[in-house]
Write a protein that holds these residues in place. Structure first.
Motif, PDB file in Angstrom:
ATOM      1  N   LYS A 167     131.351  24.708  99.903  1.00 40.72           N
ATOM      2  CA  LYS A 167     130.751  23.921  98.627  1.00 40.72           C
ATOM      3  C   LYS A 167     129.958  22.431  99.055  1.00 40.72           C
ATOM      4  N   THR A 168     130.020  22.231 100.297  1.00 43.03           N
ATOM      5  CA  THR A 168     128.985  21.109 100.624  1.00 43.03           C
ATOM      6  C   THR A 168     127.593  21.603 100.797  1.00 43.03           C
ATOM      7  N   GLY A 169     127.397  22.788 101.063  1.00 43.58           N
ATOM      8  CA  GLY A 169     126.005  23.220 101.113  1.00 43.58           C
ATOM      9  C   GLY A 169     125.997  24.061 102.485  1.00 43.58           C
ATOM     10  N   SER A 170     126.867  23.752 103.537  1.00 41.03           N
ATOM     11  CA  SER A 170     126.921  24.769 104.679  1.00 41.03           C
ATOM     12  C   SER A 170     127.507  26.125 104.455  1.00 41.03           C
ATOM     13  N   ASP A 171     126.551  26.963 104.076  1.00 41.48           N
ATOM     14  CA  ASP A 171     127.201  28.137 103.486  1.00 41.48           C
ATOM     15  C   ASP A 171     126.902  29.444 104.622  1.00 41.48           C
ATOM     16  N   GLY A 172     126.236  28.793 105.646  1.00 44.96           N
ATOM     17  CA  GLY A 172     125.869  29.860 106.732  1.00 44.96           C
ATOM     18  C   GLY A 172     124.409  30.610 106.600  1.00 44.96           C
ATOM     19  N   PHE A 173     123.758  29.938 105.265  1.00 46.79           N
ATOM     20  CA  PHE A 173     122.571  30.545 105.111  1.00 46.79           C
ATOM     21  C   PHE A 173     121.297  30.187 106.163  1.00 46.79           C
ATOM     22  N   GLY A 174     121.730  29.060 106.895  1.00 49.45           N
ATOM     23  CA  GLY A 174     120.775  28.668 107.855  1.00 49.45           C
ATOM     24  C   GLY A 174     120.620  29.611 109.250  1.00 49.45           C
ATOM     25  N   TRP A 175     121.656  30.212 109.168  1.00 52.54           N
ATOM     26  CA  TRP A 175     121.775  31.387 110.232  1.00 52.54           C
ATOM     27  C   TRP A 175     120.850  32.595 109.777  1.00 52.54           C
TER      28      TRP A 175
END
Length: 405
Positions: A167-175
């Motif tokens: 919910k803070t934005g680190s949802d794994g999409f960077g990977w």
């Protein structure tokens, strides 16, 4: 834009500051998908932000090779973190555990210092800029885009975090962005520093709210002891939490994937071996067993252990038969905890797994797979134990990426 940093968390802001300090004339932009920066900094350490630990070594981390982590930490050690924050007006204090917190006891102090320094250095910080596409162009530049538009940049730092607290934005999409540029991920990605869920019928769940020091150990199906951690533990209505549980969770969940028979055992008398407690019970004579237990443990736990060992609370030491004594010793110093799950990425404080360090040149944090792309923070396959170590990895890797990019 000469340098674009995707992700404005701890690692991204640190990278921005050092990129701007290294090359003040450069045009640098930080893009973050959230409306406000630094949600993870603000919730860390119960809203106080455990900035780092007074003593940080490679042995405090898992994931990538210890040697690789050691080299990177040496470039920007915990002492450098303390110095930098002091320079930014944030004094840190050391607590008994070795954790370093701002003297204000407010995480906002830490976040404000980072944002203010980045702005002082003319870094452009843009929020509500979620990046959904990152591609390398034929001329070697990168196209970075989302619903908000597009930026072209010769260098990119990817600091999007792992999957903890999505919910803070680190949802794994960077990977996903990194994979499209040729990176692969570790075979396992799972929550680290996460509370554990025990079976419905595990009686100690009745002790929800009780906390105590304990020693937790991971054992293989064959009984071999794989790892142990000593620290504070909290019983919850779901199972177990507290620092010791968060620390052991990563090792337990990892071992479980190799061996479904993996067990977690608890010694409610840390530092005391089974044989020592057994000898103490045998030497008790006419004294009360319950009194002895209550001197060592919270009363509710002491009473529950007696009940589980099927021992009358009024019994004295000399009334205890061998079988009952052995049951009590086992319950007290090697209780099997039937763990059936964990609370998941939603509440995990870190992510185990990510982009392997052998895909990154650690002198610079530049990708070996895609030149011009730099990686830092939790997107990498590095996770620390509880106590400010994950922040230190963010500061150290962010510093190296920023200076190098």
């Amino acid at each position: 834009m000469e340098l674009t940093i995707i992700g404005g968390g701890a690692a991204g802001l640190m990278a921005a500051i050092w990129a701007a300090r290294t090359n003040p004339d450069r045009r640098i932009v930080v893009l973050d998908g959230a409306a406000r920066l630094g949600a993870k900094i603000l919730i860390a350490g119960g809203g106080r932000c455990n900035v780092t630990h007074y003593q940080v070594t490679a042995d405090d981390f898992c994931g990538g090779s210890r040697n690789a982590i050691k080299k990177l930490l040496a470039r920007f050690p915990a002492e450098a973190t303390v110095e930098l924050f002091a320079e930014l007006g944030v004094r840190l204090k050391r607590e008994e555990t070795g954790k370093l917190f701002p003297t204000t006891n407010r995480a906002q102090t830490v976040l404000d210092a980072l944002i203010n320094e980045a702005r002082r250095l003319n870094v452009s910080i843009l929020t509500k800029r979620r990046v959904t596409r990152l591609a390398k162009n034929e001329d070697g530049t990168f196209s970075i885009s989302g619903e908000w538009g597009e930026i072209v940049s010769p260098h990119v730092i990817l600091a999007t975090g792992g999957k903890s607290v999505p919910k803070t934005g680190s949802d794994g999409f960077g990977w996903e962005l990194a994979k499209r540029l040729g990176h692969t991920l570790t075979p396992r990605i799972f929550p680290a520093l996460v509370p554990l869920v025990a079976a419905d019928d595990w009686r100690p769940k009745e002790l929800s709210g009780v906390s105590l020091p304990a020693e937790l150990s991971v054992h293989s199906g064959s009984g071999k002891r794989l790892r142990s951690v000593t620290g504070d533990l909290l019983f919850t209505h779901r199972g177990l939490s507290g620092p010791a549980v968060l620390d052991i969770s990563r090792h337990f969940l990892d071992a479980l994937q190799d061996d479904p028979q993996t067990q977690l055992r608890a010694n409610w008398l840390p530092g005391e071996k089974s044989e020592e407690f057994d000898a103490e019970l045998q030497a008790l004579g006419p004294a009360s067993i319950r009194k002895l237990l209550r001197e060592k443990l919270p009363a509710r736990l002491a009473d529950l252990l007696l009940e589980l060992a099927e021992i009358d609370p009024e019994r004295t030491g000399d009334q205890l038969d061998r079988a009952a004594r052995q049951r009590l010793v086992r319950m007290t110093t090697a209780m099997e905890t039937p763990i059936v799950g964990n609370r998941g990425f939603a509440v995990a404080e870190a992510t185990a797994g990510g982009i392997p360090l052998d895909q990154i040149q650690l002198k610079t944090m530049e990708s070996r797979v895609c030149p011009g792309l730099f990686l830092c923070g939790e997107i990498c396959d590095v996770d620390g134990r509880i106590g400010g170590f994950n922040f230190q990895w963010a500061w150290s890797s962010g510093h190296v990426a920023g200076v190098s990019a």
